[in-house]
Structure formats: structure tokens, C-alpha cells
Scaffold this active site. Structure first.
Site, PDB file in Angstrom:
ATOM      1  N   SER A  20       3.395-102.194 -81.214  1.00 28.82           N
ATOM      2  CA  SER A  20       2.809-103.311 -81.891  1.00 28.82           C
ATOM      3  C   SER A  20       1.239-102.979 -82.131  1.00 28.82           C
ATOM      4  O   SER A  20       0.486-103.857 -82.610  1.00 28.82           O
ATOM      5  CB  SER A  20       2.812-104.520 -81.038  1.00 28.82           C
ATOM      6  OG  SER A  20       4.199-105.192 -80.916  1.00 28.82           O
ATOM      7  N   THR A  21       0.839-101.883 -81.446  1.00 28.84           N
ATOM      8  CA  THR A  21      -0.637-101.503 -81.667  1.00 28.84           C
ATOM      9  C   THR A  21      -0.919-101.495 -83.181  1.00 28.84           C
ATOM     10  O   THR A  21      -2.205-101.722 -83.645  1.00 28.84           O
ATOM     11  CB  THR A  21      -0.989-100.226 -81.001  1.00 28.84           C
ATOM     12  OG1 THR A  21      -0.121 -99.113 -81.507  1.00 28.84           O
ATOM     13  CG2 THR A  21      -0.875-100.310 -79.761  1.00 28.84           C
TER      14      THR A  21
END
Length: 712
Positions: free
Chosen positions: A406-407
Site C-alpha cells: 500500500s505504500t
């Protein structure tokens, strides 16, 4: 008529006399040339060889490497060395005599497995590994009569018949030397090693026989130089690392004196004035900046016959220029300690983390692209000690890639905004999504209605899925089909590349990978995975470049490892003048508006204050912003999760950007917060050490100013 005849006879006589004189002169000249060439030729040849002038180049210290606060990272240490210079006309017997004399003075470590013993293990750079061929060559040289007997009359007859060539006889001699004959050389190994080193040198180029002579060896050789033609003692320079192995893989290595110039680049180096046995950078910074670090070699003129009669210094030479790196070595030191302790503790505390074997932390100045620290550690199992060892793996930041989870959602949001698929006020309802055929996509926990800020704060997968569907022109219908055309994949990756994800970062180092691009377009669900960082892979360096791009409001900067190049300074306490300053280089500006970038930055701040990273970062005084990321993947067939983090601080005026990557941090199931714990410790270290480094630099600049005033 008679008078004319007498006149003609008189002229003919003169001509004959003239021809006779010319004949006599030519005869004398030819006779003289014959005497010179035949009678005195050898003596004149010896006389010419006796007074030959030869100019050779001798090495000088390489340039130093310093960190951003002028702390010395790589320096040079002088070592006393004995060298041998091959001269013309020296016979093998004379070389052998020299080798035997040196063997009585110096202690040269030797290893060989010819006699059935295991090779000695040693860190001594002087150690010589002798092969069976080395020993056989020496046996033939020292036993010429016995060696002749190895060639039979039958062999000679085959040569006469053309069945064998002359050059085939020596290999036959070698083949017929017995083990018993080789065993007679056990006491001569050091002599063989010295002679082997003498033979490897290039003509009129000093070859190091041994470096690091002790005082006694140095004194005895110096006293006996007159009886050791071609032998000399000199100062030899070796690399010295102030921080031991810290960042060693990134700094690179230089070749040894025995290696000399790399074979694959031999002609290039020779055309640039190198000698064959020069030491050159063979990896990373040492190689990348070889032309800066090498210096200008001293030139010495030797007057020789079969020994060196006289030396004249033509030019003194100058050591190489210094590299000032962007790295803060004290920060680097703490980052590596944080990684080491984090890996070992996690491995010990969680039996289920058996696949965890590496972790990375990389920090960058978001306004210049300067890399402040590049830490990488890898756990390696030692079969002999049955223990885990921690190895430097800083290069893994550029040579290995992973699913970042999810970065990457900040880039997905900005792609959706710029493409018009969503706007700043778009709200999606986060609940499980069901597709035709039983497919299901969901967030880690449903969060209901969410705009951009809340979607980033709570790491909504569904918000990203619906953004990609909108980019593809598709409306989500529960249990309906999923169709995402190839052009949407390409469009999303094109947006990611604006941040440096999936493309070269521009760093000037060898072996950078750009990651792996998934290619199974027949499964549209993979496009949704791509949007949440669970399909393509990226390097830690790409991840920090992406983070810095958002932190500085949209400028992708080339990562820099070198800050300045300086002239060498004799006084080690003072700075040399700056030859070149490396300026920030903007690679591109992302196409999103400032308002859109601000929306993502606000969401990143919410992650730290009220979202997935609030436990570690909400009360930190440096006010960070960032994004956590967990990617479900496989390691050798085992389902694992990569645990990652991006951050910058302070959120309202960023001065540092960071990426933390922990591949296979835990087996699928309940996780731990290793990524966040490492990131918290790293940012604390940065802000604690920054002030210390600036104070040290200020003191050095004050000292420099006082020195300049004194000289004026």
C-alpha cells in the site's frame, strides 16, 4: 693531332687515379665496418645496454572519501614493500639467485595443495598460492640434466619425422615429473613463490614481492640492495577504512597488485596511461570515480645496465582528488545497528518468521536528491558455526526489488486525479467487492464511505480498485464481469514512472534493476492488485525517490551519492579547494496539480496521526507523514507478507524522505510492526545526529578560516 692524343691520355690517367683512390677509400670503409660489427660488435652492444635511460611511473595514493560532514571514510595507509623490476638480459640463474637471497630475509606466506595438504586459509594479502605447474617449472629450472632425461630418443626421432613439434617437448617434460621428484621441493616453496612473483612483473615495471615489511626485513634488504640487482624497497599504498566494513559494498573495491588491470578493460586503461599492474577501482564508487581518485603518478628516470645505476625524479606526482559523499556516516552507523538488531530480534521472537532474511532503510534529502544513508542487512546461515551472521547488503537497495504493497497508493490516487477518473471530492463506499466467477476483492477491514484522506489513512484497497475501474471506464456491478483493457495497465504504469517506480532512478551505479513488470494481462484482477502494490516489484531506491517526489511537491530528483570533488590537501586537517560541486538534477515534474499533491500529502499525515502508523508516530516531535504497506506474496512457495513504510518529515517542511523495506517479514497471518519500529528508530536517529554533524562541520570550517587568515 699528336698534341690532342697526348692531352686525351693525360686526362684518362687522372680519371683512373681518381677511381683508384675512391676504390681504396671504400675498401678501407668496408674493412672498418667489418671490424666494428664482427670484432667489436658485442662490446659495443654491451656498452649501449650499459647506459640506457628508462622513465617509469610509480603509483601515488588514491584520493580519499569523506562523508557530508568531512569525516574520513576511506583513506590510504603506507606499507613498506620490496619490489623487483625485470631488466633486460638477466638470466634465469641470476633471478633464482636473487629469489634465494630474498627468501632468507623475508617471510612470505605460501600455500599449495600439491602435496595433499589443504590450502591454508589466511587473510594475508601477500599469500602466494602455488600450483603444480609452478613447482614443475621450478624443478626443470633447477634440475636441467635430469630434465633432459625426460625426453627420450623416440621423442627426438618423432620431432625429426614431423610427428612432434619442438614446443611439444616441454609439456612432455612437465608430464613426466614424478610426485617423488616434486616432494624434493618442499623446502623451496618460499623461493618458488618469490621467483614466481618476479616472473609475473612486466619489463621495467616494479612488481611487488611483499608489502607490509617489518622493520628488520626493511633494514636488511636496504643494506643488501647492491647485491640484489632489480630489487628495491619502496612505499606501497593500501586502502584504509575508518568505519571498518560499514557501507563497504557501496564504496567498492580496488584490484590487488597481482590482479592489476581488469582484463576486460585492459586496452582502455593502457590507452589512458596506466601500467598493467596498476591498482584500479573494480566496483561501485571506486570504479565509478576512478578517473578522479587515481591521481597523477610520479615519473622516475632509471639509468640502467643490468641493474639500476641511478634514479632521477622527473615529476613528483600528486595523489588523487577527494570525494565528498552525501552520506552521513554516523547516521549510516546507527541505521545499520537498527537493522541488525531489528532483524535478529524479530527472528528470535517470531518462530514463524523463518523466511525473514533481509531489511533495508534508505534516507534521502527530498530537495537535492542526496542520499543520507543507505542501509541494507542480510542474515546468512554459517554452516561451520551453526549461527546466523549479519552481512552488509546496502547494494540490495538498487539491485533487488519487491512488492511494496500500500505504500504506492499515493501514486494511484494521483493517477486517478490526473486522468480525471476521480476528483478531490470523490467518495467511494468501502465494502467487499464480488465479481463473476466467485472473485472477491476487499480491504483488510471495511471502512464504509471514504474520500481521499480517509482512504489513505485507513489504507483502503477498495478505493484504489474503484479508481482503476473508473480509469478503465467500467462501473462496478456486484457479481458482474471485470474488464480492464491493456491501455489502462499501461496508463497506470506510465503514471507510476513519473515518480520513478518501475524505471531507472538515474543513479550512477552499475547493476541497478528497475524491478519486475507483471505481464499476465488475461487476469484483469491483477490490474487491481497493481493499484495496491501487489503485482509489479520496485527497489527500495525507487520507493524513496517516489516518496521524495511527493514530499517536495512533485519534482523527481536524480539520486546523488557524491556532493563534491576536492583538490588533494597535504594537511589532513584542512579542506582542499572544490574542483566540482554536484548540483541537484530534476529528472521530471509530475503532471498533477499542487492542489492534488496537497490532498495526498494531507492523507499521508493522517496515516501517522490517526491511521495505520499512529501507534509509533502520532506523538513524534518531528511531525512525520507517510504510508505503511503490506504485500501478500510468496517466498520459495511459502505465503509471506512484505512489510514496508515510506515517510518524510517534518510534514509541513520536509528535510528527509525515507523508505523501509522488510521482505518476508512474517508468514501469512497475524503480523508485527517491524517496518514501523525500524522507521521510528531511523527518523529519531536522523534528527538526533543532524545537529551533531552540523556542529562538527562548523568547527572544521572555523579551523579552515583561521588557517586561511594565517596564510594571508
Amino acid at each position: 693531332m699528336k698534341q690532342k692524343k697526348r692531352k686525351r691520355n693525360h686526362v684518362s690517367l687522372r680519371i683512373n687515379i681518381l677511381f683508384f683512390i675512391v676504390f681504396i677509400l671504400f675498401s678501407v670503409l668496408i674493412l672498418r665496418l667489418g671490424i666494428v660489427q664482427i670484432v667489436h660488435g658485442e662490446s659495443y652492444k654491451r656498452e649501449v645496454e650499459k647506459t640506457e635511460d628508462v622513465t617509469v611511473n610509480t603509483p601515488v595514493p588514491r584520493g580519499k572519501m569523506l562523508d557530508r560532514y568531512d569525516r574520513v571514510i576511506v583513506d590510504n595507509k603506507p606499507l613498506n614493500a620490496v619490489t623487483y623490476t625485470r631488466l633486460k638480459g638477466v638470466k634465469q640463474e641470476e633471478k633464482l639467485k636473487i629469489a634465494k637471497s630474498l627468501a632468507k630475509i623475508i617471510d612470505l606466506p605460501v600455500t599449495t595443495n600439491v602435496f595433499g595438504d589443504e590450502d591454508q586459509k589466511s587473510d594475508d594479502k601477500n599469500i602466494v598460492k602455488l600450483t603444480e605447474r609452478d613447482l614443475k617449472d621450478y624443478w626443470i629450472a633447477t634440475n636441467p640434466e635430469e630434465a633432459k632425461k625426460k625426453i627420450t630418443d623416440s621423442d627426438l626421432k618423432k620431432v625429426e619425422q614431423g610427428k612432434l613439434k619442438e614446443e611439444d617437448l616441454y609439456p612432455l617434460q612437465l608430464k613426466r615429473i614424478t610426485k617423488k621428484e616434486l616432494n624434493t621441493l618442499k623446502d623451496d616453496l618460499e623461493v618458488i613463490a618469490i621467483k614466481s612473483k618476479m616472473e609475473t612483473g612486466y619489463e621495467l615495471t616494479p612488481q611487488i614481492i611483499k608489502s607490509g615489511l617489518n622493520d628488520q626485513e626493511m633494514a636488511v634488504i636496504s643494506e643488501q640492495l647492491s647485491t640484489l640487482p632489480g630489487v628495491d624497497v619502496t612505499t606501497y599504498w593500501d586502502r584504509m577504512y575508518t568505519y571498518d566494513s560499514l557501507l563497504s559494498t557501496l564504496l567498492g573495491n580496488i584490484t590487488s597488485a597481482d590482479e592489476g588491470l581488469p582484463r576486460e578493460n585492459l586496452q582502455y586503461y593502457l590507452s589512458h596511461g596506466y601500467s598493467r599492474n596498476d591498482r584500479v577501482g573494480k566496483s561501485y564508487l571506486e570504479k565509478q570515480y576512478e578517473n578522479v581518485l587515481r591521481g597523477q603518478k610520479a615519473r622516475i628516470q632509471h639509468v640502467t645496465d643490468r641493474s639500476i645505476l641511478e634514479e632521477k625524479i622527473v615529476s613528483e606526482g600528486q595523489r588523487g582528488s577527494d570525494l565528498v559523499l552525501t552520506i552521513d556516516m554516523e547516521l549510516q552507523k546507527q541505521i545499520e545497528e537498527i537493522l541488525t538488531n531489528g532483524l535478529l530480534n524479530a527472528k528470535a521472537a517470531k518462530p514463524g518468521t523463518s523466511k525473514l532474511d533481509r531489511a533495508f532503510i534508505i534516507m534521502m534529502d527530498p530537495h537535492t536528491g542526496e542520499i543520507l544513508a543507505m542501509g541494507g542487512k542480510q542474515l546468512v546461515y554459517n554452516d561451520k558455526s551453526s549461527k546466523l551472521e549479519v552481512k552488509d547488503f546496502a547494494l540490495g537497495n538498487i539491485t533487488t526489488s519487491y512488492e511494496m504493497g500500500s505504500t504506492v497508493k499515493g501514486a494511484t490516487i494521483l493517477a486517478g486525479l490526473d486522468s480525471g477518473a476521480i476528483n478531490l471530492g470523490t467518495v467511494f463506499y468501502d465494502s467487499p467487492m464480488y465479481f463473476k466467477g466467485g472473485g472477491k476483492k476487499q480491504s483488510s477491514h471495511p471502512i464504509g464511505s471514504a474520500g481521499i484522506g480517509r482512504a489513505l489513512e485507513q489504507s483502503s484497497n477498495v478505493y484504489m480498485y474503484k479508481t482503476v475501474l473508473s480509469m478503465a471506464g467500467e462501473n462496478y456491478v456486484p457479481h458482474g464481469g471485470l474488464n480492464i483493457p491493456r491501455k489502462t495497465w499501461d496508463q497506470l504504469r506510465s503514471y507510476y514512472s513519473q515518480f520513478g517506480l518501475g524505471v531507472s532512478t538515474g543513479i550512477e551505479l552499475d547493476n541497478e534493476t528497475t524491478g519486475m513488470i507483471g505481464s499476465d494481462y488475461s487476469l484483469p484482477g491483477k490490474a487491481l492488485d497493481l493499484a495496491i502494490g501487489q503485482y509489479d516489484t520496485y527497489t527500495p531506491l525507487q520507493l524513496v525517490q517516489y516518496t521524495a517526489t511527493i514530499a517536495n511537491n512533485g519534482y523527481r530528483l536524480k539520486p546523488q551519492l557524491v556532493k563534491e570533488i576536492r583538490e588533494p590537501e597535504l594537511d589532513t586537517e584542512l579542506k582542499g579547494s572544490v574542483q566540482k560541486s554536484v548540483e541537484p538534477e530534476v529528472l521530471n515534474r509530475i503532471t498533477m496539480s499542487q492542489e492534488e499533491i496537497n490532498a495526498v500529502k494531507a492523507g499521508f499525515r493522517r496515516v501517522m496521526t490517526n491511521g495505520t502508523a499512529k501507534n509509533e508516530f502520532s506523538s513524534e516531535p518531528y511531525k512525520p507523514a507517510g504510508k505503511t504497506g503490506t504485500a501478500e506474496t510468496y517466498n520459495q512457495g511459502v505465503a509471506v507478507r512484505n512489510s514496508n513504510l515510506i515517510a518524510y518529515a517534518p510534514y509541513d517542511n520536509p528535510e528527509v524522505a525515507m523508505a523501509v523495506v522488510v521482505p518476508s517479514s512474517y508468514v501469512k497471518g497475524p503480523g508485527h510492526a517491524l517496518n514501523r519500529q525500524l522507521g521510528q528508530a531511523a527518523l529519531r536517529a536522523y534528527f538526533d545526529l543532524k545537529k551533531k554533524g552540523e556542529q562538527e562541520l562548523g568547527e572544521k570550517e572555523k579551523q579552515q578560516e583561521e588557517h586561511n587568515q594565517t596564510n594571508d
